[in-house]
Every structure is written in structure tokens, then in C-alpha cells.
Design a protein around this motif. Structure first.
Motif, PDB file in Angstrom:
ATOM      1  N   VAL A   1       0.851  -1.196   0.000  1.00 24.02           N
ATOM      2  CA  VAL A   1       0.000   0.000   0.000  1.00 24.02           C
ATOM      3  C   VAL A   1       0.889   1.249   0.000  1.00 24.02           C
ATOM      4  O   VAL A   1       1.802   1.355   0.817  1.00 24.02           O
ATOM      5  CB  VAL A   1      -0.930   0.008   1.245  1.00 24.02           C
ATOM      6  N   PRO A   2       0.628   2.217  -0.923  1.00 22.45           N
ATOM      7  CA  PRO A   2       1.479   3.410  -1.020  1.00 22.45           C
ATOM      8  C   PRO A   2       1.555   4.175   0.299  1.00 22.45           C
ATOM      9  O   PRO A   2       0.554   4.332   0.990  1.00 22.45           O
ATOM     10  CB  PRO A   2       0.775   4.254  -2.086  1.00 22.45           C
ATOM     11  N   PHE A   3       2.756   4.635   0.607  1.00 24.66           N
ATOM     12  CA  PHE A   3       3.002   5.283   1.893  1.00 24.66           C
ATOM     13  C   PHE A   3       3.531   6.685   1.666  1.00 24.66           C
ATOM     14  O   PHE A   3       4.264   6.935   0.725  1.00 24.66           O
ATOM     15  CB  PHE A   3       4.016   4.446   2.680  1.00 24.66           C
ATOM     16  N   ASN A   4       3.117   7.604   2.521  1.00 20.71           N
ATOM     17  CA  ASN A   4       3.607   8.970   2.461  1.00 20.71           C
ATOM     18  C   ASN A   4       4.622   9.152   3.592  1.00 20.71           C
ATOM     19  O   ASN A   4       4.247   9.322   4.748  1.00 20.71           O
ATOM     20  CB  ASN A   4       2.429   9.941   2.629  1.00 20.71           C
ATOM     21  N   ASP A   5       5.888   9.079   3.227  1.00 22.83           N
ATOM     22  CA  ASP A   5       6.935   9.058   4.240  1.00 22.83           C
ATOM     23  C   ASP A   5       7.068  10.389   4.978  1.00 22.83           C
ATOM     24  O   ASP A   5       7.498  10.429   6.126  1.00 22.83           O
ATOM     25  CB  ASP A   5       8.273   8.666   3.588  1.00 22.83           C
ATOM     26  N   ASP A   6       6.680  11.487   4.317  1.00 26.38           N
ATOM     27  CA  ASP A   6       6.761  12.798   4.970  1.00 26.38           C
ATOM     28  C   ASP A   6       5.947  12.812   6.262  1.00 26.38           C
ATOM     29  O   ASP A   6       6.363  13.332   7.276  1.00 26.38           O
ATOM     30  CB  ASP A   6       6.204  13.897   4.050  1.00 26.38           C
ATOM     31  N   TRP A   7       4.746  12.266   6.178  1.00 24.47           N
ATOM     32  CA  TRP A   7       3.837  12.363   7.331  1.00 24.47           C
ATOM     33  C   TRP A   7       3.661  11.041   8.053  1.00 24.47           C
ATOM     34  O   TRP A   7       2.945  10.971   9.053  1.00 24.47           O
ATOM     35  CB  TRP A   7       2.459  12.889   6.887  1.00 24.47           C
ATOM     36  N   GLY A   8       4.272   9.961   7.548  1.00 20.74           N
ATOM     37  CA  GLY A   8       4.113   8.666   8.214  1.00 20.74           C
ATOM     38  C   GLY A   8       2.707   8.126   8.132  1.00 20.74           C
ATOM     39  O   GLY A   8       2.191   7.547   9.093  1.00 20.74           O
ATOM     40  N   VAL A   9       2.052   8.322   6.993  1.00 20.53           N
ATOM     41  CA  VAL A   9       0.679   7.830   6.804  1.00 20.53           C
ATOM     42  C   VAL A   9       0.580   7.144   5.440  1.00 20.53           C
ATOM     43  O   VAL A   9       1.484   7.265   4.605  1.00 20.53           O
ATOM     44  CB  VAL A   9      -0.346   8.994   6.844  1.00 20.53           C
ATOM     45  N   ILE A  10      -0.527   6.441   5.203  1.00 20.73           N
ATOM     46  CA  ILE A  10      -0.801   5.918   3.872  1.00 20.73           C
ATOM     47  C   ILE A  10      -1.065   7.122   2.971  1.00 20.73           C
ATOM     48  O   ILE A  10      -1.760   8.067   3.372  1.00 20.73           O
ATOM     49  CB  ILE A  10      -2.021   4.964   3.898  1.00 20.73           C
ATOM     50  N   LEU A  11      -0.487   7.109   1.784  1.00 18.23           N
ATOM     51  CA  LEU A  11      -0.670   8.215   0.843  1.00 18.23           C
ATOM     52  C   LEU A  11      -2.147   8.311   0.473  1.00 18.23           C
ATOM     53  O   LEU A  11      -2.710   7.391  -0.127  1.00 18.23           O
ATOM     54  CB  LEU A  11       0.176   7.948  -0.404  1.00 18.23           C
TER      55      LEU A  11
END
Lengths: 467, 149
Positions: free
Chosen positions: A340-350
């Protein structure tokens, strides 16, 4: 094929993560007028409720009452629970796509943020979340050990989790015995030699995240005298300006409570709980054996950012705190879900408002959604997940109306159940959980506690006669 | 609560425009994305201004030829920038006091998102709703009966 959501073809939804966000989303789906929907909820651990079971402090039973509402949701015949089934281990995202029209990830924020200072990885330096999961009997954390033979401990952070940890460290064995704290944790904490617990905030009392009931509780402990330093609790000029321009009763009350702590004199209780403000740890000192022997603090002053937020800035004043045990509670982060795509900036699922996005095109991925802490980050109280889940479910319903959903090869409930039986025959159903719940609460009644938790998966299975 | 949690569920998409683009191009972007403001960025993606629908409306009243003007001619240069660690509360207060509807957010001067006053109001409302929800649960527990909804 007819559009799902009807008697002929119910909308089949998989929810990954059995915490508050997952249950609120399920409730929201079941309440959607005209929608025929079936929900299968998965969790990595065999038991439901997520952080309500493994996060909420054992001496905060009132808030755990929300589980009654979750049980009501789970009683819907269109709901199934598969406990002990892990995505990425027993099932893949592709398996889910092959059996459901929509998949909703509500996996929470499973790891902590680090302080980023030297010595952070010394022994006796821990993530507060691990301590919390330990005293709450989470099967993955029950075998951790914490050296409670130290006399001084520091909790870094002033959020509600930091308050929980400080409180649990300061409670008397009698106070703890009346809770559903894990039995091994009760034993360890009863033998604790901790005499002083420091709670450390980077900013002042006005900017501290903990809420007033949590702060007030710290002043009402049977076995610990609370204190604070007058010069650290008096609002600085910038804080005073903010409070004058935008008076806020809750903040003023918080400052008053803490100022009163600063005026208190010790009454001879066995422990001291010391609240410190405007200080940041800059280093944990090695005691020569690879464990924490002390902490260096730098004193901060506040400055205003362009939007008027008061942030800490280090001064050149330092101080050494002789602590031998450290718990960091400076924020949480989500862990990527395999596939599942992840948004590393915010530590959440994109995601955008709960729709999972393709990392390349930034357009929503068909049939994949998210809610709760893994969607927005770790903010708010349990109830905050209700409007959050509602936002995501609104998007799901909107997409369904536009016929945007996965086209599973075999959406029948029986097909996926067969697959799970094959991959994880030891899974727990909601019926299984309700039986465990009954046993746990019965064991509690016998000893004057809300419940005595099972903390090992094999014990749970044995209690169900399945070992 | 910080504004990072507002950005976390907005996706990574920030609609930007270059200063030398025309107002017609900018309006097309506003319409396409159904938004009220564009962040004007330099070649390094650093915000140098903001162009709101109001900026365009004001200019259009004075000048029929507004469509062919450049973004840089109409944009607001004096932009307040937010940081991900800024508190929701102070951001809300500043946006209300200064009548700002859109706040570009930067991290190490790099544009990482934009939040609108609507995002802030919704986040505050959700926080209050969550607290009310929690209090209702606790009351239900105390009195052993469901509370009114």
C-alpha cells in the motif's frame, strides 16, 4: 454484473485493523441508507479494539466503555472478524483485491517518533509505546523487560500518553491492582524502586498537549507528590500576549492547575512526580555499562513562528538529570502496509480524504481507502475517529455511486473464509472473542478487577479449547 | 495538534503556477482543480507569492485585459508561510485575524502543502466532535444507559 450494494450482490468490504477507526467505519457503512454491505474485519492480533485494549491506560476504564458500541456493530450478521490474520503474512493486498469490492486500511500508528539524540539506543531508553503495550498485555510486547530497579525515571513529552506512563509509574500497587493491567506488569510495578518520575516538556504548560483531566489526575495520586518549578510554569511574555488576545478557558485552567502544583509542598508520599517545562533532552549518558546513567537537558525559550505558533529554541543553559530509565513519548508514526502506497513525509498511507493514491499519478487507486491514525497521523481522541471514518466512508459511497470499485474474481464470503482457513487456521472469530471476553471478565470478578487479560496467543487458544 | 495532520490526508498535490504564466492559464488551473488559490513558485519550487480568485476579481473590475496579464503582476507577494509543526489553534487564529484563506506550508523552504481556512475549521470541528463523542461514551458508562444523540 450488477452494481454491488444490493441484495443480489452485497458490497463486500475488507477492513484491515480492528481499532476504533475500523469500527466507526463499519458502523457508518451499516448505517448507510439503501446500501447492502458485508464487512470482514481483520487484525494482526487475535483480539479486537486496537488501542482501546492495548493503548488506553488500565486505570482509565471509563473510556473503554466504547467497546460496548463496537460489540453492537459486530453483532450485525453482515459482520465477520478474523483475528490473528496479518496482511503481508497470511494475506496479501492482491488476495483482498480478489475477494472484495473495497478495502479499507485502519492500521493505526504502530511506531514512535525518535528524539534523534545521542544515547537514544542505550539500554533502559525505551519508546513509551512499548511500555504501554507491555503493561496492557499486548501479546507482541508482553515479554519485554523494563528495569524498574532504577530510582529515577524520565518521561519525555507532555501528551496524554506521557501522562499515562508517568501515572502508571507513580501508582501504588493497591491502585494498580484494581485495574486490568497485565498481571506480570502488576507484579513488576509492585516491586518497582522508582522514587522520582520526571515529565519533560519542550514548551510551557500553555502549549502542553495533555488535557486538563489528565493533568488534574497527576495531582491526585495516592502514592506520589506532584511538583513543578515556579519559574517554568509562569507564562512568558509571548504566551501572555496570546492568552490576552484569544482567551481560552481550557488553557488558562491548565496553567492554573500546574501553577498550583508548583506551590505545593511535599506531603511525604513515597514517590515524587516532577513536571518540568521548557527543557529538551540533548543527550542520554552511558553509565559505563551501555545503559542510561543520566540525561543532559538544555533549557528552551519560546519564539513565535509566522503563524504565531510558539516553538522552543535552545538556550546555552544546560542541566544534568540523574535518571536511569527513559521513556520517549514525542509522537507516533504509521508503519507502511505491505503493498500500500506510503507517504513518508507524514508517516501515513498516501491518501486524499481517505482515498489511497497512486504514488506516480497521484490519482486515487480503485477500491482502496484508509481511515484513522494511518490516514491523518496520530491526533485527537478515540471519538475523533468517528468524523474521520465518516469522511472516508462518504468517499466510498460516492465512488460506489459512480461504479468505481474493484471487480473481485470471487466476492463470496465462503471463498475468502476458505482461503483464511488454509493460511491461518488458528484465526479467532468474533464469537471466539466474546467467549474470551467472558472468561477474562469472570477471572476479573474473582479478583476485584475489570478483567484479567490473556496476553499470550497460545493461552487464548487453550482457553477456547483449541490448543 | 499540528497542521501536519491536515496535510497528511490531503495527498501530495499542491497546484502551483509560475510567475510568468498568464492569468488565463491560472484561471484554467483554478477551474480544473476546483480551488480558490494557487501558490506561485520559483524554479526551485519555493513559494514566492499566492494568487487567489479575489486577486483576479479585483483586477478584472479595473481592467478588461486581465486575462493576458502575468501572474506576477497580480499575485500577493507578502505571503505568510506555515510550518508542518505549527499548532492548528494558532494557525486558525492567525488566518482569522489576518483574513487569510489559504496558507502555503513549507518545510526547509520547500513547499509541502497548502491548507485552507475550510480545512482548519473542519479539523477543529472534528476535534470537538471527537471530544463530545468521548464524553458521551463516558457518561453512558457512568449511568449505564445510552445518551441521546
Amino acid at each position: 454484473m450488477t452494481r454491488p450494494g444490493t441484495e443480489a450482490q452485497p458490497l463486500r468490504v475488507a477492513i484491515v485493523g480492528a481499532g476504533p477507526a475500523g469500527f466507526y467505519a463499519t458502523d457508518q457503512l451499516f448505517r448507510t441508507p439503501g446500501l447492502v454491505v458485508e464487512v470482514d474485519m481483520y487484525d494482526r492480533v487475535p483480539t479486537p479494539y486496537g488501542l482501546v485494549r492495548a493503548g488506553v491506560a488500565p486505570d482509565h476504564q471509563k473510556i473503554k466503555a466504547v467497546t460496548a458500541a463496537f460489540d453492537k456493530v459486530a453483532a450485525n450478521p453482515a459482520f465477520r472478524f478474523f483475528g490473528g490474520v496479518e496482511l503481508g503474512r497470511h494475506l496479501s493486498v492482491d488476495d483482498l483485491r480478489a475477494h472484495y469490492h473495497m478495502v479499507l486500511y485502519t492500521t493505526g500508528a504502530q511506531t514512535d517518533r525518535r528524539m534523534g539524540i545521542p544515547g537514544e539506543d542505550l539500554q533502559r531508553s525505551h519508546a513509551a509505546t512499548e511500555f504501554v503495550a507491555w503493561y496492557n498485555g499486548h501479546p507482541d510486547y508482553r515479554d519485554l523487560t523494563f528495569d524498574l530497579s532504577q530510582e529515577r525515571a524520565a518521561v519525555v513529552g507532555v501528551g496524554n500518553v506521557a501522562a499515562d506512563v508517568a501515572r502508571i509509574l507513580s501508582r501504588t500497587p493497591e491502585e494498580l491492582a484494581a485495574t486490568d493491567i497485565a498481571d506480570y506488569a502488576l507484579e513488576a510495578l509492585s516491586a518497582s524502586r522508582i522514587r522520582e518520575v520526571y515529565v519533560l516538556g519542550r514548551r510551557g504548560p500553555a502549549q502542553a498537549a495533555f488535557t486538563n483531566p489528565e493533568v488534574r489526575e497527576l495531582g491526585e495520586l495516592a502514592g506520589a507528590d506532584v511538583s513543578a518549578q515556579p519559574e517554568e510554569v509562569e507564562p512568558d511574555e509571548l504566551t501572555r500576549q496570546v492568552l490576552e488576545r484569544a482567551p481560552d478557558r481550557a488553557t488558562q485552567k491548565k496553567i492554573e492547575i500546574i501553577k498550583e502544583y508548583a506551590r505545593r509542598t511535599p506531603t511525604g508520599k513515597p514517590r515524587r512526580l516532577v513536571m518540568r517545562f521548557l527543557v529538551s533532552p540533548v543527550e542520554l549518558r552511558d553509565d559505563g555499562t551501555g545503559a542510561v546513567g543520566g540525561m543532559r537537558l538544555v533549557k528552551n525559550r519560546l519564539y513565535a513562528t509566522a503563524t504565531g505558533t510558539l516553538q522552543p529554541k535552545a538556550t546555552d543553559q544546560v542541566e544534568d538529570l540523574p535518571v536511569g530509565l527513559v521513556f520517549r513519548s514525542v509522537g507516533y508514526r504509521g508503519v507502511p502496509v505491505p503493498g500500500v502506497p506510503f507517504n513518508d513525509d507524514w508517516g501515513v498511507i498516501l491518501n486524499a480524504k481517505g482515498r489511497v493514491l497512486d504514488p506516480q499519478t497521484k490519482h486515487p487507486l480503485v477500491g482502496q481507502y484508509t481511515a484513522g491514525w494511518i490516514k491523518r497521523g496520530p491526533t485527537g481522541v478515540i471519538g475523533t475517529n468517528k468524523p474521520d471514518a465518516a469522511e472516508t466512508v462518504a468517499g466510498m459511497i460516492e465512488d460506489l455511486a459512480r461504479d468505481i470499485h474493484l471487480r473481485p474474481a470471487d466476492p463470496s464470503p465462503a471463498a475468502v473464509e476458505r482461503l483464511i482457513r488454509e493460511r491461518q487456521p488458528q484465526y479467532l472469530s468474533y464469537q471466539d472473542w466474546l467467549r474470551l471476553d467472558e472468561i477474562e471478565t469472570r477471572r476479573g470478578r474473582e479478583t476485584g478487577k475489570p478483567r484479567v487479560k490473556f496476553t499470550r496467543v497460545k493461552d487464548m487458544l487453550a482457553a477456547l479449547g483449541r490448543a | 495538534m499540528t497542521i501536519a495532520s491536515l496535510l497528511a490526508k490531503k495527498g501530495p498535490k499542491v497546484v502551483t503556477v509560475q510567475p510568468e504564466q498568464t492569468i488565463r492559464q491560472a484561471l484554467a488551473l483554478l477551474a480544473e482543480h476546483n480551488i480558490g488559490a494557487l501558490v506561485v513558485v520559483d524554479p526551485e519550487s519555493r513559494p514566492i507569492g499566492i494568487l487567489s480568485e479575489r486577486d483576479v476579481v479585483r483586477a478584472a473590475v479595473r481592467d478588461e485585459a486581465v486575462f493576458t496579464k502575468t501572474v506576477s503582476a497580480l499575485m500577493t507577494r507578502d505571503v505568510i508561510l506555515g510550518l508542518p509543526q505549527d499548532d492548528l489553534e494558532s494557525v486558525g487564529r492567525t488566518m482569522t485575524d489576518k483574513r487569510i484563506r489559504h496558507l502555503p506550508v513549507v518545510d526547509q523552504r520547500r513547499l509541502v502543502g497548502i491548507i485552507s481556512i475550510g480545512d482548519v475549521v473542519k479539523a477543529q470541528r472534528d476535534l470537538y466532535r471527537g471530544e463530545v463523542e468521548n464524553l458521551q461514551m463516558e457518561l453512558t458508562e457512568e449511568h449505564g444507559r445510552p445518551t441521546a444523540r
